[in-house]
Design an enzyme around this catalytic site. Structure first.
Site, PDB file in Angstrom:
ATOM      1  N   CYS A  40       0.299  -1.432  -0.553  1.00 57.09           N
ATOM      2  CA  CYS A  40      -0.180   0.442   0.106  1.00 57.09           C
ATOM      3  C   CYS A  40       0.805   1.143   0.085  1.00 57.09           C
ATOM      4  O   CYS A  40       0.132   1.882  -0.928  1.00 57.09           O
ATOM      5  CB  CYS A  40      -1.123  -0.157   0.759  1.00 57.09           C
ATOM      6  SG  CYS A  40      -0.460  -0.403   2.902  1.00 57.09           S
ATOM      7  N   ASP A 168      -7.789   5.523  -1.767  1.00 58.71           N
ATOM      8  CA  ASP A 168      -7.446   3.847  -0.477  1.00 58.71           C
ATOM      9  C   ASP A 168      -6.068   3.181  -1.655  1.00 58.71           C
ATOM     10  O   ASP A 168      -6.952   2.420  -2.692  1.00 58.71           O
ATOM     11  CB  ASP A 168      -8.282   3.607   0.301  1.00 58.71           C
ATOM     12  CG  ASP A 168      -8.280   2.703   1.062  1.00 58.71           C
ATOM     13  OD1 ASP A 168      -6.747   1.840   0.692  1.00 58.71           O
ATOM     14  OD2 ASP A 168      -8.518   1.758   1.444  1.00 58.71           O
ATOM     15  N   HIS A 170      -5.566   0.312  -0.888  1.00 59.42           N
ATOM     16  CA  HIS A 170      -5.882  -1.556  -0.877  1.00 59.42           C
ATOM     17  C   HIS A 170      -6.329  -1.362  -2.403  1.00 59.42           C
ATOM     18  O   HIS A 170      -7.324  -2.717  -2.267  1.00 59.42           O
ATOM     19  CB  HIS A 170      -6.296  -1.018   0.336  1.00 59.42           C
ATOM     20  CG  HIS A 170      -5.430  -1.462   1.297  1.00 59.42           C
ATOM     21  ND1 HIS A 170      -5.831  -0.204   1.792  1.00 59.42           N
ATOM     22  CD2 HIS A 170      -4.279  -1.101   1.938  1.00 59.42           C
ATOM     23  CE1 HIS A 170      -5.158   0.652   2.894  1.00 59.42           C
ATOM     24  NE2 HIS A 170      -3.540  -0.447   3.077  1.00 59.42           N
TER      25      HIS A 170
END
Length: 214
Positions: A40, A168, A170
């Site tokens: 990440c 994000d 992810h």
């Protein structure tokens, strides 16, 4: 990856909002690299690099791959040779090192002892987005995110009065900007997204004065 445009928004009264990520590529798990569970912060760094590319800071240099990032850290002497090809995490400090080694970009590192403590630095983050505009990498615990903007009730020290515009890293899917937006992968988030017990480091990249708007 897909591109997205964001504009600076100012709300009435004492509320302030700044979104400095005017346009950049979404650097999420779309390029075939298998980095689930450890990549990440690399993806957050790639988003910063794509933003620098679009600001013409990096010339024609492509956004670095995960291996390119690892090689940079080995080249500068921060990591041993066996780091290349590993699944070891990186954090805000490593992100700043790569930005310096690859682009000559300096960064400021901000430390907070918990997620809610970030409200104490809200004015500094607002100033960063107003003056620099660059995405900010934040890492703590086992997660990293990319901050694209901040909203804050001016003067408040209550963490409920601050939100972050989060991209994000992810997210993992096909190149689909609509999926990113609809799935809350790029969304305003409360500070409760961050841990109350983990410390966080933030990497705030700074552009050369010659590239800043007067």
């Amino acid at each position: 990856a897909g591109g997205v445009g964001l504009c600076c928004v100012r709300l009435g009264g004492p509320e302030l909002c700044a979104a400095g990520w005017h346009r950049a590529e979404l650097s999420v798990r779309q390029d075939g690299d298998s980095d689930h569970g450890w990549g990440c912060a690399y993806r957050s760094l790639q988003t910063v690099c794509s933003w620098l590319r679009l600001q013409q800071v990096s010339g024609s240099r492509p956004v670095p791959s995960l291996l390119d990032i690892q090689r940079s850290l080995v080249r500068i002497g921060d990591k041993p040779p066996e780091f290349v090809g590993s699944r070891q995490w990186i954090g805000a400090v490593e992100v700043s090192i790569v930005l310096q080694e690859m682009y000559g970009i300096e960064s400021r590192i901000m430390h907070v002892s918990s997620g809610p403590e970030l409200v104490q630095h809200a004015s500094q983050l607002l100033q960063h987005f107003a003056q620099q505009g660059s995405p900010v990498m934040i890492g703590g615990g086992v997660l990293a995110y990319t901050i694209l903007g901040v909203e804050w009730l001016e003067g408040s020290t209550n963490s409920a009065d601050m939100r972050l515009l989060i991209l994000d890293p992810h997210f993992a899917a096909a190149d689909d900007l609509a999926a990113v937006k609809s799935g809350r992968w790029c969304h305003w988030q409360p500070l409760s997204l961050l841990s109350q017990t983990a410390f966080y480091n933030l990497c705030l990249p700074t552009l050369p004065p010659s590239l800043l708007s007067p």
